[in-house]
Motif scaffolding. Structure first.
Motif, PDB file in Angstrom:
ATOM      1  N   UNK A   1     128.568  17.347  70.170  1.00 27.23           N
ATOM      2  CA  UNK A   1     128.374  16.566  68.911  1.00 27.23           C
ATOM      3  C   UNK A   1     129.643  15.436  68.985  1.00 27.23           C
ATOM      4  N   UNK A   2     130.547  15.948  69.280  1.00 30.46           N
ATOM      5  CA  UNK A   2     131.868  15.169  69.267  1.00 30.46           C
ATOM      6  C   UNK A   2     131.435  13.952  70.390  1.00 30.46           C
ATOM      7  N   UNK A   3     131.189  14.636  71.372  1.00 33.24           N
ATOM      8  CA  UNK A   3     130.701  13.317  72.549  1.00 33.24           C
ATOM      9  C   UNK A   3     129.960  12.248  72.130  1.00 33.24           C
ATOM     10  N   UNK A   4     128.964  12.937  71.502  1.00 30.62           N
ATOM     11  CA  UNK A   4     127.720  11.868  71.086  1.00 30.62           C
ATOM     12  C   UNK A   4     128.063  11.278  69.907  1.00 30.62           C
ATOM     13  N   UNK A   5     129.165  11.404  69.023  1.00 31.69           N
ATOM     14  CA  UNK A   5     129.499  10.979  67.744  1.00 31.69           C
ATOM     15  C   UNK A   5     129.503   9.314  67.845  1.00 31.69           C
ATOM     16  N   UNK A   6     130.194   8.743  68.786  1.00 32.13           N
ATOM     17  CA  UNK A   6     130.274   7.296  69.047  1.00 32.13           C
ATOM     18  C   UNK A   6     129.047   6.633  69.330  1.00 32.13           C
ATOM     19  N   UNK A   7     128.326   7.239  69.892  1.00 31.78           N
ATOM     20  CA  UNK A   7     126.900   6.805  70.300  1.00 31.78           C
ATOM     21  C   UNK A   7     125.824   7.141  69.162  1.00 31.78           C
ATOM     22  N   UNK A   8     126.117   7.780  68.209  1.00 32.04           N
ATOM     23  CA  UNK A   8     125.071   8.105  67.039  1.00 32.04           C
ATOM     24  C   UNK A   8     124.205   8.930  67.900  1.00 32.04           C
ATOM     25  N   UNK A   9     124.568   9.975  68.553  1.00 30.10           N
ATOM     26  CA  UNK A   9     123.703  10.873  69.327  1.00 30.10           C
ATOM     27  C   UNK A   9     123.930  12.360  68.770  1.00 30.10           C
ATOM     28  N   UNK A  10     122.795  13.117  68.634  1.00 25.69           N
ATOM     29  CA  UNK A  10     123.120  14.434  68.228  1.00 25.69           C
ATOM     30  C   UNK A  10     123.341  15.252  69.502  1.00 25.69           C
ATOM     31  N   UNK A  11     123.514  16.528  69.221  1.00 18.54           N
ATOM     32  CA  UNK A  11     124.134  17.380  70.347  1.00 18.54           C
ATOM     33  C   UNK A  11     123.357  17.538  71.584  1.00 18.54           C
ATOM     34  N   UNK A  12     121.824  17.723  71.139  1.00 18.61           N
ATOM     35  CA  UNK A  12     120.901  17.786  72.319  1.00 18.61           C
ATOM     36  C   UNK A  12     120.722  16.193  73.257  1.00 18.61           C
TER      37      UNK A  12
END
Length: 691
Positions: A408-419
């Protein structure tokens, strides 16, 4: 029965794999690598497999060991405090490199830093010419004065590389003698022993690398021998070397640079053995562990070999961007892509994976050992490839919530959820590996569509199906013991050692008596090393010379027969060279003289012949134990995948993807585009579903 009990041990960046072979049965385990004392993980794994087999460690008759410790020390620059002594005027050879540029049009090209800074490189006035004649004698007093100069600097190891020392090593030996008197506690590596070949950059760099890791590896091997003795295990200990054979512990301690790639070499031997069992002539070996992925081409059941390879390529897998090591080696490409490889979002808002790895300490976030950055294993868990309760046979419980938080932290800048972040991470790492395979194939003039992939290593079966989709490979084999494949490969490897020497000779000046003596001396040297491992076994000598047209910059290897070595003939050498040159380039060059630069003899014991594969029974459906969610990247969505226990499969049973075949050491992911059948030897044979 004791000599039939053998232990194979592979230390990787994340896991230490241990395989015990008792007669025809195997017991295996994976334990987390203990960085501070790697021998601790070996002892723990040995106890586990011995307990399962119902024996005590004292009954083990032979231990064969391979490790990435040497490679990792070079990549991570964690070696000893090392100096280089070289000929006056050649202090900067390892920094100047060669005139080649691995990226021709990059104006901001940054070359990899040498292992040693300039202030750790010293020179002496001496000179030997290209025929081995002394032009400037070396003064023993000057060597003693230099030894006194560097004594206060606290070097643990010294590399000695003089110009043309491969032809005349007298000056290098004098330096070693003086250093032994003046600095008795310092280890010394001579280029004339480590890599007696022409091309000073590669030779010096290889000698420096040997000196750089020698204290680390010698200390480790000594501690390992002592710990095993404390356990009552007094059997011989051998090391896998990078050329795909086995050498004694003592030889490995003196020439640890030969252990670089020893773990991956075991994997290539393992894949070659599987290829022979299945009658395959073109195989792509894919080995993915916790820290790195290794890709190797295997033709005619023999891994491709080379005499120079690169550690730590820094620029898009390109030749020349790494650290050259000039030793006999199984030719493969290695990249920082493993289960522990960490992901981040760069300034271009792109997901990047590796080469930095979480290793085993702290490991991926889902290990629950303090890691909070997303790794490939976190993505695999989130995408449904792994069962959190049965990872590594249940010995390491995984924490899905921790993986979700990291992703989730990785995806946050890209507006991505965990999956979605996990999907992106997995696709990036798979594309990195696919691209490395494409580059390696192009460099060797091969079309991967003609190849069968053999996947092994703890993480490879999780990703191999997707790689086959990306590379257009139709067939994938996942053999029994895939999770500990390299350790099994150690038990299949012969004792071997390759001796090399650079002696320049044109065919127009061919000297049969000199050639005959040279090859006989190399055969005796190589055989002597093998005899330290096995005093009685029959030993075969394999002869090879490296030849080129005069004026060319590189050579091609030419295999010679024993008769060619006993009775060398210039016309015969020319015919062999022209045949191989035509195969490679389509034609010969008329009117050009031919020259030989390097001579090599590989002494080897005979490897055991694999048993023939029995016929596969008629197909029947496998028993599905359960179903669970699995993300299929080719479809871009979650699917319901059948779950089958590998232990329950019998020969001839089939399963069509999406599916998961589970076992203690790994999980085989079968995409929706593939179907699998169990072969009589336990191999899972996965092929594309035909429309």
């Amino acid at each position: 029965m004791q000599h039939h009990i053998r232990l194979g041990v592979d230390i990787g960046g994340t896991f230490t794999d241990v395989v015990l072979e008792v007669g025809g049965t195997q017991q295996s385990t994976k334990v987390l690598t203990t960085y501070a004392a790697p021998e601790d993980a070996i002892i723990e794994g040995m106890h586990q497999v011995c307990k399962r087999a119902g024996i005590v460690p004292a009954q083990i008759g032979q231990i064969i060991h391979g490790t990435t410790l040497a490679t990792n020390a070079l990549i991570e620059r964690r070696g000893a405090r090392t100096a280089l002594i070289t000929t006056e005027g050649f202090r900067d050879v390892i920094e100047m490199r060669t005139e080649s540029r691995f990226e021709q049009y990059d104006l901001n090209l940054q070359l990899p830093e040498p292992l040693l800074p300039r202030q750790h490189r010293f020179t002496l006035s001496e000179r030997v010419d290209a025929q081995g004649n002394v032009l400037i004698p070396l003064d023993r007093g000057a060597v003693a004065a230099l030894a006194d100069q560097i004594a206060p600097m606290g070097f643990d190891s010294i590399a000695v590389g003089l110009i043309h020392a491969y032809l005349n090593d007298a000056h290098e030996r004098m330096i070693r003698d003086v250093l032994a008197e003046k600095l008795p506690g310092v280890m010394v590596s001579l280029s004339s022993e480590v890599s007696p070949q022409m091309r000073e950059y590669e030779r010096f760099n290889t000698t420096v690398a040997n000196a750089y890791i020698k204290p680390l590896m010698k200390s480790y091997l000594g501690r390992l021998k002592g710990r095993l003795a404390d356990e009552g295990t007094m059997c011989p200990i051998f090391l896998m070397h990078s050329g795909g054979g086995i050498i004694s512990l003592e030889s490995a301690a003196d020439f640890p640079v030969r252990l670089v790639e020893s773990g991956p070499a075991g994997g290539a031997v393992f894949a070659a053995d599987i290829a022979a069992r299945h009658g395959l002539d073109k195989v792509l070996s894919f080995d993915m562990g916790g820290t790195t992925a290794k890709i190797c081409l295997i033709k005619n059941q023999t891994p491709k070999t080379a005499r120079v390879f690169e550690v730590a390529r820094t620029y898009r897998f390109k030749k020349g961007s790494g650290m050259p090591i000039s030793i006999p080696v199984i030719d493969m490409v290695e990249i920082g892509a493993g289960g522990g490889s960490l992901a981040h979002v760069d300034t271009m808002r792109q997901i990047r994976v590796g080469p930095e790895s979480a290793g085993s300490e702290p490991g991926p976030a889902c290990y629950g050992r303090g890691g909070d950055r997303p790794a490939v294993t976190d993505a695999d868990l989130t995408l449904g490839k792994l069962d959190p309760d049965h990872f590594a046979g249940g010995s390491i419980p995984l924490h899905p919530d921790a993986a979700t938080d990291a992703l989730t932290t990785l995806g946050a800048p890209l507006d991505m959820d965990a999956v979605t972040a996990a999907y992106g991470l997995a696709e990036v790492v798979d594309e990195n590996m696919a691209n490395a395979a494409r580059v390696h194939a192009v460099e060797n003039g091969e079309d991967l569509a003609d190849y069968t992939m053999i996947a092994f290593g703890g993480a490879a079966p999780l990703h191999a199906g997707r790689l086959c989709e990306k590379l257009g490979i139709n067939r994938l084999l996942v053999p029994t013991g895939a999770g500990v494949g390299s350790a099994i490969g150690f038990l299949r490897a012969p004792f071997s050692f390759e001796a090399t020497r650079s002696v320049y000779m044109k065919l127009s000046d061919f000297a049969p008596d000199v050639v005959k003596t040279l090859l006989a001396d190399l055969a005796a040297e190589a055989t002597g090393f093998v005899r330290t491992c096995d005093a009685t076994a029959a030993i075969q000598a394999e002869y090879k010379v490296y030849m080129r047209y005069t004026g060319q910059g590189w050579e091609i290897p030419i295999s010679l027969s024993a008769d060619d070595a006993r009775d060398p003939d210039a016309a015969r050498f020319q015919a062999l060279f022209e045949a191989d040159y035509t195969t490679l380039f389509g034609r010969t060059v008329a009117g050009m003289d031919i020259e030989i630069t390097v001579w090599a003899v590989n002494a080897t014991t005979e490897a055991a012949k694999p048993a023939a594969l029995a016929d596969t029974p008629d197909a029947s459906d496998a028993t599905v134990a359960a179903r669970r969610d699995l993300f299929d990247p080719a479809l871009g969505t979650m699917t319901q995948a059948a779950v089958v226990a590998r232990a329950s499969l019998t020969a001839g049973q089939t399963i069509t993807g999406p599916a998961l075949i589970t076992e203690d050491e790994t999980t085989i992911v079968i995409p929706a585009s593939r179907t699998a059948i169990a072969r009589p030897d336990g191999t899972i044979d996965i092929t594309e579903v035909k429309p």
